[in-house]
Motif scaffolding. Structure first.
Motif, PDB file in Angstrom:
ATOM      1  N   PHE A  85       0.841  -1.193   0.000  1.00 61.85           N
ATOM      2  CA  PHE A  85       0.000   0.000   0.000  1.00 61.85           C
ATOM      3  C   PHE A  85       0.879   1.247   0.000  1.00 61.85           C
ATOM      4  CE2 PHE A  85      -2.539  -3.283   1.947  1.00 61.85           C
ATOM      5  CZ  PHE A  85      -3.840  -3.014   1.599  1.00 61.85           C
ATOM      6  N   ARG A 156      -6.112  -5.537   4.087  1.00 59.63           N
ATOM      7  CA  ARG A 156      -7.006  -4.381   4.151  1.00 59.63           C
ATOM      8  C   ARG A 156      -7.636  -4.210   5.536  1.00 59.63           C
ATOM      9  NH1 ARG A 156      -8.700  -7.340  -0.208  1.00 59.63           N
ATOM     10  NH2 ARG A 156      -8.110  -6.591  -2.279  1.00 59.63           N
ATOM     11  N   GLU A 175      -4.274   0.615  -1.960  1.00 58.63           N
ATOM     12  CA  GLU A 175      -3.714  -0.654  -2.438  1.00 58.63           C
ATOM     13  C   GLU A 175      -2.954  -0.453  -3.748  1.00 58.63           C
ATOM     14  OE1 GLU A 175      -5.854  -4.349  -4.501  1.00 58.63           O
ATOM     15  OE2 GLU A 175      -6.578  -3.927  -2.471  1.00 58.63           O
ATOM     16  N   LYS A 227     -14.057  -8.834  -1.771  1.00 60.45           N
ATOM     17  CA  LYS A 227     -13.081  -7.762  -1.667  1.00 60.45           C
ATOM     18  C   LYS A 227     -13.762  -6.450  -1.324  1.00 60.45           C
ATOM     19  CE  LYS A 227      -9.763  -7.294  -4.582  1.00 60.45           C
ATOM     20  NZ  LYS A 227      -8.982  -7.136  -5.814  1.00 60.45           N
TER      21      LYS A 227
END
Length: 241
Positions: A85, A156, A175, A227
């Motif tokens: 990230f 995440r 990301e 996701k």
């Protein structure tokens, strides 16, 4: 032993909790072994579990370099996607592959799977890889006032929890590049007897076959679903109002 890795393992009001912790508790209760659960930085927990007797570490990735140092029990049903990230305000950073990432300073939690993974890919500590004790430190080191790192690693959900604790906007990390999918394990060091390991292995199998494992994961149903939506890059650093 475990590390602080919310939302999977964390301490709340003095109680160690999280989805993986609840699974471990259920398995150890089923085994009828006496136990306590303690939080340590991952590197310390890793060393103590590897070298000690009757010490269980979780969550841990079964890396080739670790495989002979532990007796492993896979936590079926749980896997986590790890990524690189960047801070959303860093419009100067574009990452297409690991070769691109080597041009930047990557913050990584010490002795974790991502630390070992990036070392195996040719990253060098002190040059483009900078270990810390927790993911929250990476958020602080990436701030415009310091800019001691350019990228971080993680998943995440865990990064979102650390951002909340640091009072940063939930879209702070953007990301950039997938690294690998991480299957979660618990493990004993080799000094622990096979009798103890097999007792815990059977207990885990029992909670899986009885449906208790699925029930625990269902309580945390949002953690392992589809996701999360991609975040938008912004021009200025965001702080929680």
């Amino acid at each position: 032993m475990t590390e602080t890795w919310p939302p999977y393992t964390y301490s709340k009001n003095g109680e160690i909790s999280g989805v993986v912790t609840e699974i471990i508790r259920a398995a150890l209760d089923q085994s009828r072994l006496n136990y306590t659960i303690e939080l340590y930085p991952f590197a310390r927990a890793y060393t103590m579990a590897r070298d000690g007797e009757n010490i269980l570490i979780y969550s841990i990735l079964k890396l080739p370099s670790r495989s002979k140092s532990f007796k492993w029990i896979k936590i079926d049903g749980l896997s986590i996607d790890m990524y690189l990230f960047k801070p959303q305000y860093r419009t100067d950073i574009t990452i297409r592959n690991l070769a691109d990432a080597k041009r930047f300073r990557v913050g990584v939690t010490r002795q974790t799977s991502t630390h070992h993974y990036l070392l195996s890919k040719g990253f060098i500590e002190g040059v483009n890889l900078f270990p810390v004790n927790s993911e929250q430190q990476n958020a602080m080191k990436s701030q415009p006032e310091t800019m001691r790192i350019d990228l971080t690693t993680g998943d995440r959900l865990s990064l979102a929890c650390w951002l909340k604790k640091a009072q940063l906007h939930p879209e702070y990390w953007v990301e950039q590049l997938p690294l690998f999918k991480e299957d979660l394990y618990m493990a004993f060091g080799t000094a622990t007897s096979d009798e103890i390991v097999n007792r815990v292995r059977r207990a885990f199998r029992d909670i899986r076959n009885s449906g208790k494992l699925a029930d625990i994961i269902a309580q945390y149903h949002g953690l392992f679903g589809p996701k999360l939506p991609a975040t938008k890059t912004r021009k200025a650093p965001l702080r929680r109002p």
